[in-house]
Every structure is written in structure tokens, then in C-alpha cells.
Design a protein around this motif. Structure first.
Motif, PDB file in Angstrom:
ATOM      1  N   PRO A 185       0.822  -1.233   0.023  1.00 42.57           N
ATOM      2  CA  PRO A 185       0.043   0.027  -0.023  1.00 42.57           C
ATOM      3  C   PRO A 185       0.979   1.246  -0.100  1.00 42.57           C
ATOM      4  N   TRP A 186       2.113   1.360  -0.021  1.00 36.82           N
ATOM      5  CA  TRP A 186       2.823   2.464  -0.134  1.00 36.82           C
ATOM      6  C   TRP A 186       4.223   2.051  -0.982  1.00 36.82           C
ATOM      7  N   PRO A 187       4.825   3.030  -1.574  1.00 33.84           N
ATOM      8  CA  PRO A 187       5.979   2.664  -2.339  1.00 33.84           C
ATOM      9  C   PRO A 187       7.070   1.651  -1.653  1.00 33.84           C
ATOM     10  N   ARG A 245      -1.797   4.223  -0.090  1.00 34.63           N
ATOM     11  CA  ARG A 245      -2.744   4.320  -1.184  1.00 34.63           C
ATOM     12  C   ARG A 245      -4.024   3.750  -0.645  1.00 34.63           C
ATOM     13  N   TRP A 246      -4.969   4.496  -0.164  1.00 31.25           N
ATOM     14  CA  TRP A 246      -5.985   4.002   0.689  1.00 31.25           C
ATOM     15  C   TRP A 246      -7.153   3.654  -0.085  1.00 31.25           C
ATOM     16  N   GLY A 247      -7.000   4.037  -1.532  1.00 30.92           N
ATOM     17  CA  GLY A 247      -8.207   3.639  -2.438  1.00 30.92           C
ATOM     18  C   GLY A 247      -7.704   2.102  -2.979  1.00 30.92           C
ATOM     19  N   SER A 248      -6.465   1.670  -2.721  1.00 31.05           N
ATOM     20  CA  SER A 248      -5.813   0.392  -3.488  1.00 31.05           C
ATOM     21  C   SER A 248      -6.442  -0.828  -2.708  1.00 31.05           C
ATOM     22  N   LEU A 252      -6.557  -2.515   1.719  1.00 31.89           N
ATOM     23  CA  LEU A 252      -7.496  -3.017   2.202  1.00 31.89           C
ATOM     24  C   LEU A 252      -7.186  -4.395   2.751  1.00 31.89           C
ATOM     25  N   VAL A 253      -6.276  -5.178   2.150  1.00 27.42           N
ATOM     26  CA  VAL A 253      -5.572  -6.544   2.338  1.00 27.42           C
ATOM     27  C   VAL A 253      -4.610  -6.340   3.411  1.00 27.42           C
TER      28      VAL A 253
END
Length: 285
Positions: A185-187, A245-248, A252-253
Motif C-alpha cells: 500500500p505504499w512505495p 494508498r487508501w483506495g487500493s 484493504l488487504v
């Protein structure tokens, strides 16, 4: 080897190595989880974004708990799986380090990060060798396993599912760091992807070994460390919410897995601490 030579107690070399690793992981927690934004000045390599440093620091915090509780318990039967977990992590991290030596502060002008880089390299060369030696020494003197307390079906299911996710995602990050763009969720850089993957694979292996052993009594120590890992990863997500990246789907996972790991670790500890029914009946007046 005679039965008199066998023991479930931790040998002195094992205790020394566990104490050493606990000290090293405590330092890593301070440098990575507490001072996540200062790795360019105080750590072996610069980690950006700071969320990754905090994630790794949370892993080391979990490892510290794992090692200290194993050392305090003094039982080889309950320490073997934690030790194998640490061995897997350190061996994978050594390989990742050697593949990305150019990213380390081995020749910078600042004394602290340069010392940290050389110290990191020395530790990850020595510790896997030491872990292998004590593993062989202890296993040669190990007593045969006693009666098992079988894992309940719900716990086996949770460990299998979570272990598979950890192994699949961790292996992908380790073998193909570019997949981090989809899976994380982040780079992540190639180096940090591989070190993150090392933690995930190590805990996935631990879950598999615990399911294979099928003994609740072996879950006490790993369960606490597992719960700590999940809780601290949720802290990391909240602390560095601006880079997630909250929309990814990966975000969520990440949240689902961190919550599941914290809950599974807590529930497993409660189950392991519960007295077996025959013992409860024997204690009744």
C-alpha cells in the motif's frame, strides 16, 4: 546419545545467542520504529518513506518479544519454531543485503550511519551461522515430544489462510520487488521490498510449522509475538496514513491481514493458556 544426555532445557550457547539477538532487535526498534524518519543519519541505509522503516521496526519489536519470551521460558520444545523463524528471516535478509550492498552507508562521511552499515553486515553474516549451530546442538539433545494438545479447527484454518497470504505476498516481494506496486500500500524500493518480504516469509513459515506441529502448548510464545506484529502494523498504517494508498486493494488487504494477525495471535494465546478439560476436572474439589 543416552536418555540421560537429552534435555528440554536451553543450552548455554542458545541462551547467549537469544540474548544477543534480543539486544540487537531492541536497538533496531529504536532506530526504525521510533526514529523512522531519521534513517539517513542513524541507520545502515536510508529508508524512504518512513512508513517502511516503521514497518520493519514493528517486525523487530515482534522479534524481540519472540526471543525474550523464548529465553525466559527456557524450553527447547517451545523455542525451536521461534528459532527457525529467526533463522529464515536472517538468512533471507543476508541475501537481500548482499544483493543491494550499493544502497548501504558503507562509505558515507557520517560516522553513525557508516558504523550502522558495517555492523548490520557483520550481524547478518554471523547470526544465521550461529542460529544454525545452536539449532543442530539443541536438536541433537532434544527429548522426544510429549503428548500434544491438538489445535482447534478454527485456529488451524486461520493460521493456514494467513500463512499462505504471508508466504505468497512475501515471496513475490522478495523474488520480484517490482510487484510491490500492486501488492503493497505504499512505495517500496527493491531492497526494502526484499526485507519486508523476508519478514512476511518468516512468519508464513512459522505459521506452517505451528500447524504441522499441531500442539497448542507450542503456541504460547509465537502467539504473543504474532499479536504484537499485527497491532504494531495497524499503528504504522495510522501513523503514516498520508503515504498509504487508501483506495487500493493492497491497503484493504494490509488492514485486514494486520487485524486478523492481531486477533489470531490473541485468540491463540488464550486457547494455549486454557487448561485442558481433564486438568480442570482434576483441580476441582
Amino acid at each position: 546419545m543416552t536418555s540421560q544426555d537429552r534435555t528440554d532445557r536451553l543450552l548455554l550457547p542458545t541462551r547467549v545467542l537469544l540474548a544477543l539477538f534480543a539486544g540487537l532487535t531492541t536497538v533496531a526498534v529504536g532506530a526504525l520504529f521510533v526514529r523512522a524518519a531519521e534513517t539517513d543519519e542513524s541507520f545502515a541505509w536510508t529508508i524512504d518513506p518512513a512508513a517502511t522503516a516503521a514497518f520493519l521496526g514493528a517486525g523487530y519489536a515482534s522479534g524481540t518479544v519472540l526471543v525474550l519470551l523464548s529465553w525466559h521460558g527456557g524450553s527447547w520444545a517451545r523455542t525451536r519454531i521461534p528459532l527457525v523463524t529467526i533463522l529464515v528471516f536472517t538468512a533471507l535478509t543476508l541475501t537481500a543485503t548482499l544483493a543491494h550492498l550499493d544502497r548501504f552507508h558503507l562509505a558515507v562521511d557520517l560516522l553513525l550511519p557508516r558504523f550502522a552499515a558495517w555492523f548490520w553486515l557483520a550481524v547478518y553474516v554471523v547470526v544465521p551461522v550461529g542460529m544454525t549451530v545452536v539449532l543442530v546442538l539443541q536438536q541433537r539433545r532434544a527429548v522426544p515430544p510429549g503428548p500434544r494438545r491438538p489445535l482447534p479447527a478454527w485456529l488451524v484454518t486461520l493460521l493456514v489462510v494467513e500463512g499462505l497470504v504471508l508466504l505468497v505476498v512475501g515471496s513475490a516481494l522478495y523474488l520480484a520487488p517490482a510487484t510491490a506496486e500492486l501488492l503493497w500500500p505504499w512505495p517500496l524500493t527493491p531492497l526494502t521490498a526484499r526485507v519486508v518480504g523476508s519478514w512476511l516469509v518468516a512468519y508464513g513459515v512459522a505459521a506452517a510449522l505451528l500447524v504441522r506441529a499441531g500442539d497448542l502448548d507450542l503456541l504460547r510464545v509465537p502467539a504473543v509475538a504474532y499479536a504484537v506484529l499485527g497491532v504494531l502494523q495497524l499503528v504504522v498504517a495510522g501513523r503514516f496514513a498520508d503515504v498509504v494508498r487508501w483506495g487500493s486493494a493492497s491497503a484493504l488487504v494490509f488492514l485486514v491481514m494486520a487485524t486478523a494477525i492481531a486477533a489470531t495471535g490473541s485468540a491463540a494465546f488464550v486457547a494455549a493458556e486454557a487448561r485442558p478439560a481433564p486438568l480442570r476436572e482434576a483441580l476441582q474439589p
